[in-house]
Scaffold this motif. Sequence first.
Motif, PDB file in Angstrom:
ATOM      1  N   GLU A 430     -11.958  -3.202 -11.379  1.00 12.33           N
ATOM      2  CA  GLU A 430     -11.712  -3.025  -9.947  1.00 12.33           C
ATOM      3  C   GLU A 430     -10.270  -3.403  -9.605  1.00 12.33           C
ATOM      4  O   GLU A 430      -9.866  -4.558  -9.729  1.00 12.33           O
ATOM      5  CB  GLU A 430     -12.677  -3.883  -9.132  1.00 12.33           C
ATOM      6  N   TRP A 431      -9.512  -2.417  -9.170  1.00 16.73           N
ATOM      7  CA  TRP A 431      -8.111  -2.641  -8.792  1.00 16.73           C
ATOM      8  C   TRP A 431      -8.022  -2.913  -7.296  1.00 16.73           C
ATOM      9  O   TRP A 431      -8.693  -2.272  -6.490  1.00 16.73           O
ATOM     10  CB  TRP A 431      -7.275  -1.421  -9.146  1.00 16.73           C
ATOM     11  N   ALA A 432      -7.182  -3.862  -6.927  1.00 21.90           N
ATOM     12  CA  ALA A 432      -7.018  -4.226  -5.517  1.00 21.90           C
ATOM     13  C   ALA A 432      -6.148  -3.197  -4.800  1.00 21.90           C
ATOM     14  O   ALA A 432      -5.218  -2.640  -5.388  1.00 21.90           O
ATOM     15  CB  ALA A 432      -6.385  -5.604  -5.397  1.00 21.90           C
ATOM     16  N   PRO A 433      -6.443  -2.927  -3.533  1.00 24.26           N
ATOM     17  CA  PRO A 433      -5.647  -1.970  -2.749  1.00 24.26           C
ATOM     18  C   PRO A 433      -4.395  -2.628  -2.173  1.00 24.26           C
ATOM     19  O   PRO A 433      -4.421  -3.151  -1.051  1.00 24.26           O
ATOM     20  CB  PRO A 433      -6.614  -1.539  -1.643  1.00 24.26           C
ATOM     21  N   ASP A 434      -3.304  -2.615  -2.915  1.00 23.05           N
ATOM     22  CA  ASP A 434      -2.073  -3.283  -2.482  1.00 23.05           C
ATOM     23  C   ASP A 434      -1.303  -2.378  -1.526  1.00 23.05           C
ATOM     24  O   ASP A 434      -0.249  -1.841  -1.852  1.00 23.05           O
ATOM     25  CB  ASP A 434      -1.216  -3.631  -3.701  1.00 23.05           C
ATOM     26  N   SER A 435      -1.853  -2.211  -0.347  1.00 21.58           N
ATOM     27  CA  SER A 435      -1.253  -1.320   0.641  1.00 21.58           C
ATOM     28  C   SER A 435      -1.634  -1.791   2.035  1.00 21.58           C
ATOM     29  O   SER A 435      -2.675  -2.428   2.225  1.00 21.58           O
ATOM     30  CB  SER A 435      -1.748   0.120   0.416  1.00 21.58           C
ATOM     31  N   LEU A 436      -0.791  -1.467   3.005  1.00 24.30           N
ATOM     32  CA  LEU A 436      -1.064  -1.834   4.399  1.00 24.30           C
ATOM     33  C   LEU A 436      -1.544  -0.637   5.219  1.00 24.30           C
ATOM     34  O   LEU A 436      -1.629  -0.726   6.442  1.00 24.30           O
ATOM     35  CB  LEU A 436       0.204  -2.418   5.043  1.00 24.30           C
ATOM     36  N   VAL A 437      -1.857   0.469   4.547  1.00 25.91           N
ATOM     37  CA  VAL A 437      -2.330   1.644   5.274  1.00 25.91           C
ATOM     38  C   VAL A 437      -3.701   1.356   5.868  1.00 25.91           C
ATOM     39  O   VAL A 437      -4.455   0.497   5.393  1.00 25.91           O
ATOM     40  CB  VAL A 437      -2.401   2.882   4.357  1.00 25.91           C
ATOM     41  N   HIS A 438      -4.040   2.115   6.881  1.00 28.38           N
ATOM     42  CA  HIS A 438      -5.295   1.904   7.578  1.00 28.38           C
ATOM     43  C   HIS A 438      -6.456   2.371   6.709  1.00 28.38           C
ATOM     44  O   HIS A 438      -6.439   3.491   6.192  1.00 28.38           O
ATOM     45  CB  HIS A 438      -5.292   2.684   8.907  1.00 28.38           C
ATOM     46  N   PRO A 439      -7.472   1.519   6.515  1.00 29.28           N
ATOM     47  CA  PRO A 439      -8.631   1.931   5.711  1.00 29.28           C
ATOM     48  C   PRO A 439      -9.254   3.224   6.265  1.00 29.28           C
ATOM     49  O   PRO A 439      -9.390   3.389   7.480  1.00 29.28           O
ATOM     50  CB  PRO A 439      -9.594   0.753   5.859  1.00 29.28           C
ATOM     51  N   GLY A 440      -9.598   4.125   5.390  1.00 30.43           N
ATOM     52  CA  GLY A 440     -10.195   5.384   5.811  1.00 30.43           C
ATOM     53  C   GLY A 440      -9.198   6.504   6.013  1.00 30.43           C
ATOM     54  O   GLY A 440      -9.578   7.666   6.143  1.00 30.43           O
ATOM     55  N   SER A 441      -7.884   6.161   6.025  1.00 33.64           N
ATOM     56  CA  SER A 441      -6.867   7.195   6.193  1.00 33.64           C
ATOM     57  C   SER A 441      -6.660   7.938   4.881  1.00 33.64           C
ATOM     58  O   SER A 441      -7.108   7.509   3.822  1.00 33.64           O
ATOM     59  CB  SER A 441      -5.547   6.574   6.641  1.00 33.64           C
ATOM     60  N   ASP A 442      -5.972   9.074   4.956  1.00 27.81           N
ATOM     61  CA  ASP A 442      -5.710   9.847   3.742  1.00 27.81           C
ATOM     62  C   ASP A 442      -4.886   9.037   2.747  1.00 27.81           C
ATOM     63  O   ASP A 442      -5.096   9.112   1.535  1.00 27.81           O
ATOM     64  CB  ASP A 442      -4.958  11.145   4.091  1.00 27.81           C
ATOM     65  N   GLU A 443      -3.926   8.245   3.273  1.00 27.92           N
ATOM     66  CA  GLU A 443      -3.084   7.442   2.397  1.00 27.92           C
ATOM     67  C   GLU A 443      -3.888   6.371   1.667  1.00 27.92           C
ATOM     68  O   GLU A 443      -3.548   5.970   0.548  1.00 27.92           O
ATOM     69  CB  GLU A 443      -1.960   6.777   3.190  1.00 27.92           C
TER      70      GLU A 443
END
Length: 765
Positions: A430-443
């Motif tokens: 399980e890799w962590a989501p190292d991003s500040l994008v909004h959950p559920g967005s395409d990004e």
Amino acid sequence: MALTYMDLAEVDLGKLGTAVSDWKKSVDALKTAAESARDGMQAKSDKARWAGVNATVTREFVTKTVKEIADLHIEADSIHTVLFDGHTELVALQKKVRAAVEQDAANLGVRVEDIGEGKVRCFFPHIRGDSDDRTQEQLDAKQELEDRINRLLAHASEIDSSLARALGKSHGGDKHNAGHKSYESLDDAQAERAAELAKVGPEMSDKQYMELNSIMRFNARDADFSTDFYKSLGGPKEALEFYGRMSLDGTMGDDKERLALTRQLQRNMGLSLASATDPDNRSHLPASWASDFRKLGTQRVELYPGAGNSPYGYQLLGGMLRYGNYDARFINPIAEHVVQLHKKDPYRFMDNKPTVPGSDLDWGFNPSGKNGVGYDPLTSVLEGLGHSPEAAKKFFTDPPTAYNEDGTVDKDGTLDFTSYFDELNKKDFEWAPDSLVHPGSDEAKHAREMGPDALGHALESATTGAAWDADPPVLHRDEQTAEIMRQVIERYNVTSEDGPPHDVMKDSLARMGAAYIDDLNYSIMDFGGSGDPLNRDALFGHSSDGSTRTPFGEQPARNFMMLVAGDENGYKTLTSAQQLYMASGLAAFESNEDNGVSFAQNAAKVHGVLDESRSHGIREEFKDSEGAQQLARDQNGEWRKSLVTGGVTVVATAGAAMLVGPAAGFVAATAVPLVMESAGAAVSTAYGTHTMEYLKANEYKNDPAALLAVQDLEKVGERAVAQPVLNYAQATGMNDVESRNLINDIEKSYLTGKTVISNNEKVSS
């Protein structure tokens, strides 16, 4: 004011050398005077039995005079030291600039123009009757030369400024009082200035920021400077605090200039930390820094008094670790600790990500913006290993060590895995989501790709012995790197039970395959393990380092190539490597026709494997659209056709080489240095230059006669394979009948490779 090109190129540094010699004489004379004053006048004064006025005035005068002479010696010694260092560095830079202009520019037919502000412009002068058309290779060479000269000028300007500043501080500006700032080297003075600027922190102006980056840029790999700089920050905690404050300041808002400066600082601090923590360097930080970093890794580090949600130490350290070639003794315990923490809780470092709507998507501790925002230290340490080949090799081969929460070794601890390769390559890792994008967005769909991409980079480094993005890479393969590559081939192939790789890893897998194109060819000639009638070892020889070829096995090699070459970019990378490898091998066997023919047949089979793998990939990608399938096939054919008609050329650079042309964007120079350790006992590191010349003279040229000879071969792939074989036939003196028979044999081998993959596809289906 910046040092200009004319300043550096035309200045007579001999005068500065004379000044250095004169100051050395002064230092020696003052040393003698200081010793005489101390051992003579001072000693007699101390022994004298003075009373009254002499007891105070005279003795005080003698003591002051002796001190002034000693101070003069110290000042002169400091001035001589920085002058000597500055003169040495400026002479070296001047030689490089003059060579670049007088030799490189002249060879390219380029002129160099001083445009002021420490910059030059390189251009091709117009010649009457000339069309002024330039190849991309020429334009790239011109730009590389311009960038190189400008870097040299920037370095010289930084030396000039540091030298002037150090001399000023040594003298102090008071002609009646000697003995001010003393330096043991110019590095000492530069580290002091860098420390002064660092103390300003986020409040430093852009001008100050540029000065700090300039000093660090040209001294980051100097262990004396780097060690002094990090010590000046205080300790591990203070170093993390400084980096953290600067990162948040630079990634906040949309100030692009400030962000660019912060990205430079991130790189500079990483490179400096790597040199300062290498225990093999004469100057280095104490080992306690490494253990302190691990202890701080799981602790909150308060960057601003009263600020909530402070970052963890590993999040701050990770930003620096992304740059620099680190010693395994420093980075590997950190990497092990981070993986073990991640295994216990993949999200433990994610709870302090900003959640305020509309917050800056790059606000964090990885200003570079590459592979994450910097809240997941696992991605960061893997990127660090991607630039630290020896450390990466040990990380994936040494048995794991258990660590406590505070980063100390758990002597009685046990782990439920035996290698980090197995652990990180698990299907369900399980890799962590190292991003500040909004959950559920395409990004957000790509938020978990940073870790796998960094893993690919670490594996590239471990298997090739070079940083994954080195330009150009110089391969350093051995039995351990080959063993890691064997694990890669077993894990990533079309029959793997653990599933396919993340898409972001495919470029890394392709470059690893290109780096081992010789061993893949060797493995294809496995004959299913039924014996080796052609004596593979004699045919393929040894690596340039003396190690034997690595047999991956025919089926594992095919399955790996089928996976990688099924992707368009992976296909281009492997096919380019194979084309060059085939040509170099044939060049090696010009005096041994039997081995040359055998080598060519096997190489043709590999080409067939790659071509059919891509055909299979096209069928899978466009299974619902026959039109798209046909378009992809056409594009595939045109690219392969360029290999025959001159679209790909070879350029030797600094002892290695790179591809330029249609594949340049995909083959990051990894494949070509392989010719230096490729097929045949005649091949050695020295053979690489001959191979390059052979390729320039005989390969990838639009030879009408050669093309006419293979015009009845229906497929572009067959023509691409036949072209170097025809060159070989001509070089060995074959007549038309012999050449025709050879081409027929090569065609059969090529079709055999295609058939093997086609059958494998049917079995898999």
